[in-house]
Write a protein that holds these residues in place. Structure first.
Motif, PDB file in Angstrom:
ATOM      1  N   ASN A 248      12.228  -4.031 -12.142  1.00  0.00           N
ATOM      2  CA  ASN A 248      12.287  -4.892 -10.956  1.00  0.00           C
ATOM      3  C   ASN A 248      12.737  -4.130  -9.710  1.00  0.00           C
ATOM      4  O   ASN A 248      12.258  -4.379  -8.602  1.00  0.00           O
ATOM      5  N   GLU A 249      13.665  -3.205  -9.909  1.00  0.00           N
ATOM      6  CA  GLU A 249      14.162  -2.426  -8.775  1.00  0.00           C
ATOM      7  C   GLU A 249      13.039  -1.610  -8.133  1.00  0.00           C
ATOM      8  O   GLU A 249      12.911  -1.542  -6.902  1.00  0.00           O
ATOM      9  N   THR A 250      12.199  -0.985  -8.982  1.00  0.00           N
ATOM     10  CA  THR A 250      11.080  -0.183  -8.476  1.00  0.00           C
ATOM     11  C   THR A 250      10.051  -1.066  -7.774  1.00  0.00           C
ATOM     12  O   THR A 250       9.524  -0.706  -6.717  1.00  0.00           O
ATOM     13  N   ILE A 251       9.776  -2.241  -8.375  1.00  0.00           N
ATOM     14  CA  ILE A 251       8.829  -3.180  -7.763  1.00  0.00           C
ATOM     15  C   ILE A 251       9.314  -3.608  -6.384  1.00  0.00           C
ATOM     16  O   ILE A 251       8.559  -3.628  -5.409  1.00  0.00           O
ATOM     17  N   GLU A 252      10.596  -3.937  -6.290  1.00  0.00           N
ATOM     18  CA  GLU A 252      11.172  -4.370  -5.009  1.00  0.00           C
ATOM     19  C   GLU A 252      11.109  -3.241  -3.980  1.00  0.00           C
ATOM     20  O   GLU A 252      10.791  -3.468  -2.806  1.00  0.00           O
ATOM     21  N   LYS A 259       5.365  -3.403   2.742  1.00  0.00           N
ATOM     22  CA  LYS A 259       5.573  -4.229   3.939  1.00  0.00           C
ATOM     23  C   LYS A 259       5.722  -3.355   5.175  1.00  0.00           C
ATOM     24  O   LYS A 259       5.140  -3.619   6.232  1.00  0.00           O
ATOM     25  N   THR A 260       6.506  -2.281   5.014  1.00  0.00           N
ATOM     26  CA  THR A 260       6.701  -1.346   6.132  1.00  0.00           C
ATOM     27  C   THR A 260       5.390  -0.691   6.521  1.00  0.00           C
ATOM     28  O   THR A 260       5.064  -0.562   7.711  1.00  0.00           O
ATOM     29  N   ASP A 261       4.606  -0.254   5.489  1.00  0.00           N
ATOM     30  CA  ASP A 261       3.298   0.357   5.752  1.00  0.00           C
ATOM     31  C   ASP A 261       2.384  -0.606   6.500  1.00  0.00           C
ATOM     32  O   ASP A 261       1.688  -0.217   7.442  1.00  0.00           O
ATOM     33  N   ASP A 262       2.387  -1.871   6.067  1.00  0.00           N
ATOM     34  CA  ASP A 262       1.530  -2.869   6.706  1.00  0.00           C
ATOM     35  C   ASP A 262       1.927  -3.069   8.169  1.00  0.00           C
ATOM     36  O   ASP A 262       1.062  -3.189   9.052  1.00  0.00           O
ATOM     37  N   VAL A 263       3.241  -3.097   8.430  1.00  0.00           N
ATOM     38  CA  VAL A 263       3.718  -3.245   9.810  1.00  0.00           C
ATOM     39  C   VAL A 263       3.344  -2.018  10.632  1.00  0.00           C
ATOM     40  O   VAL A 263       2.876  -2.132  11.776  1.00  0.00           O
ATOM     41  N   GLN A 264       3.537  -0.837  10.025  1.00  0.00           N
ATOM     42  CA  GLN A 264       3.199   0.401  10.727  1.00  0.00           C
ATOM     43  C   GLN A 264       1.713   0.476  11.026  1.00  0.00           C
ATOM     44  O   GLN A 264       1.302   0.876  12.127  1.00  0.00           O
TER      45      GLN A 264
END
Length: 556
Positions: A248-252, A259-264
């Protein structure tokens, strides 16, 4: 047993080569292809079997024509053209006669003959030193598989249903390799990512994946096994890693990265259609590199301001004999027309070292990187050089052409090349053939000798383009093809930086512009230094254009 397997698989990380950046999530879905029987069968009537092969071959050509038409909107003309190339490959006399020879001499069935010949041609491509040519192996596999599938469909053994997806929702498609016809028919809504055990990041499949925006990792190797079918994975197209059954940690963590890539990416779109300016308003020409006509649509989509390096040697490497003036002219004309008013810098033939073609019959050299290559080979074969330069000047009437000469080490080489150009212009005038008289003439600075005498060279040319890859290896005496010396190949070495600085200073003192077309051009860690040194132009891979434009806007 299932619990044990889950524990073993959890957080398993596979490694490969990035073919297209991005993050993807989904269940692994291995491509299930029909089992096409390639076993050898004895055929008594070989004439009839050759006719059976011929019927399938013609059917394949018709299919490819339809596939080209269907691909135009999805990939653009310059990418869809691969299916026209496949049609030509199916008409290649060597390929066709080789298959018929196997049928006739070995009294074998067509399927077996097609497979044997395909394996022979595929092996030849895979053994080539050049990544681009190795990528052509997939094309041979594609056309041969197509013929065999048609043979079996004609016999009622096989129904052609294309690729099916084994799981609902987003999937990460897995295969030994994907061929172009499979890639272009993918459902982009279903396929979040692609991973292959073989392949090449220069193959048509990789190019298609980039055009379609699908995160892709190739060359994963034997660790990509079918027992991973249905396992949830994360494809990290930034590092070349595939995380199997991540916790779960890796997925998160990767969800946040995505999300950051999409914003960038959304932020980068703000720079589309705008000039490349530093913070202080200094204009940088941000161009893209190209190796073939297939790259043009990708370059246009990247919003590059032009082509800073069109590698003309790939025209020669894809040919079975020296390309004629007309053949070269049509290609250069197509490039220039496609790019419109944008500048296109075409590098003259740079055959030699790690790039060659059999028909050149070059001698084996102990140190080919420093041997008979590039301008040396061209000046030693003036007829070859004149043919290319004539084709380039004739094509110049159709766009904004600049010509660039590689591997210069002396003023004499420049003077001799310009003398050949004057001869060509006189010939074209006599033949009343159109050309532009003011084509920019430049040279590559990729040897320490050229960098050191750049003040002298600048008096004879319109621009410099610094090839940092070769400049680094020659300055540091490190073979960049030798993986064991990777730690010694330091592009930031003070000696390399001093040669770059010297070249820029001397170019500007002479009133000419200076560009960079090696890997350093897209190295964001070194970007600030290049801006500080005063570089005027950078030529990079198309996928880097918008991100570099955004970065440059924060510098200087």
């Amino acid at each position: 047993m299932g619990v044990t397997l889950a524990k073993i698989r959890q957080n398993l990380v596979l490694h490969g080569t990035v073919a297209n950046k991005g993050i993807a999530f989904g269940k692994l879905s291995f491509v299930k292809r029909a089992d096409i029987g390639h076993e050898k069968k004895e055929i008594k009537n070989t004439k009839a079997e050759c006719a059976r092969f011929e019927k399938a071959r013609l059917h394949a050509i018709t299919q490819l024509g339809a596939l080209y038409d269907a691909s135009l909107e999805k990939l653009g003309e310059q990418n869809a053209v691969v299916f026209q190339i496949h049609q030509m490959m199916l008409e290649d006399p060597d390929y066709v006669s080789s298959i018929k020879d196997v049928i006739t001499k070995e009294h074998s069935n067509a399927e077996y003959a097609v497979t044997v010949v395909a394996q022979k041609f595929e092996k030849q491509f895979l053994e080539m030193d050049n990544d681009y040519m190795r990528g052509r192996a997939a094309d041979i596999v594609d056309i041969s598989r197509r013929i065999n599938e048609i043979l079996m469909m004609h016999d009622g053994i096989l129904n052609n249903k294309g690729i099916s997806y084994n799981h609902e929702g987003s999937v990460v498609l897995a295969a030994d390799d994907l061929v172009p016809s499979e890639t272009v028919q993918l459902d982009q809504k279903a396929v979040a990512g692609i991973v292959t055990s073989k392949g090449s990041n220069r193959s048509h499949t990789a190019i298609f994946a980039r055009t379609m925006g699908i995160p892709t990792i190739v060359c994963v190797g034997d660790s990509l096994t079918e027992d991973l079918e249905g396992h949830f994975v994360i494809v990290d197209g930034n590092s070349g890693r595939i995380y199997v059954d991540p916790d779960n940690e890796t997925i998160e963590r990767f969800s946040e990265i995505k999300k950051t890539d999409d914003v960038q990416n959304s932020h980068l779109e703000e720079f589309r259609g705008k000039p490349t300016l530093t913070r202080s308003g200094n204009k940088i020409n941000l161009f893209a590199n190209s190796g073939s006509l297939a790259d043009l649509e990708l370059i246009k989509a990247s919003d590059a301001e032009g082509i800073g390096l069109f590698r003309s040697e790939y025209i020669f490497m894809q040919a079975s004999d020296y390309p004629t003036e007309e053949e070269q002219y049509e290609i250069y004309k197509k490039v220039l027309e496609t790019m419109g008013d944008k500048k296109v810098i075409i590098r003259t033939l740079d055959i030699g070292a790690d790039k060659t073609a059999e028909y050149f019959m070059l001698k084996q050299e102990q140190n080919p990187a420093m041997g008979l290559r590039a301008v040396r080979l061209c000046l030693a074969n003036r007829a070859l050089f004149k043919t290319q330069l004539r084709a380039l000047y004739r094509a110049s009437a159709f766009g904004n052409l600049s010509i660039m000469i590689p591997m210069i080490t002396s003023v004499d080489e420049v003077i001799e090349t310009k003398q050949i150009i004057r001869e060509i212009k006189r010939e074209l005038d006599e033949q009343e053939l159109q050309y532009k008289d003011d084509v920019e003439f430049g040279i590559m600075i990729e040897t320490p000798a050229a960098a050191i005498i750049s003040d002298e060279l600048a008096q004879h040319v319109d621009f410099f383009s610094i090839g940092t890859n070769d400049l680094t290896q020659f300055t540091l005496a490190v073979d960049r093809q030798n993986a064991d010396l990777e730690n010694y190949l330091n592009p930031y070495h003070h000696a390399v930086v001093k040669l770059i600085e010297n070249t820029i200073i001397n170019g500007h003192l002479a009133g000419i512009w200076v560009g960079i077309c090696g890997e350093l051009a897209s190295d964001e860690k070194f970007l600030g230094k290049l801006i500080q040194l005063g570089v005027d132009e950078m030529s990079v891979v198309p996928s880097s254009v918008l991100s570099l434009r955004a970065k440059i806007a924060t510098l200087g």
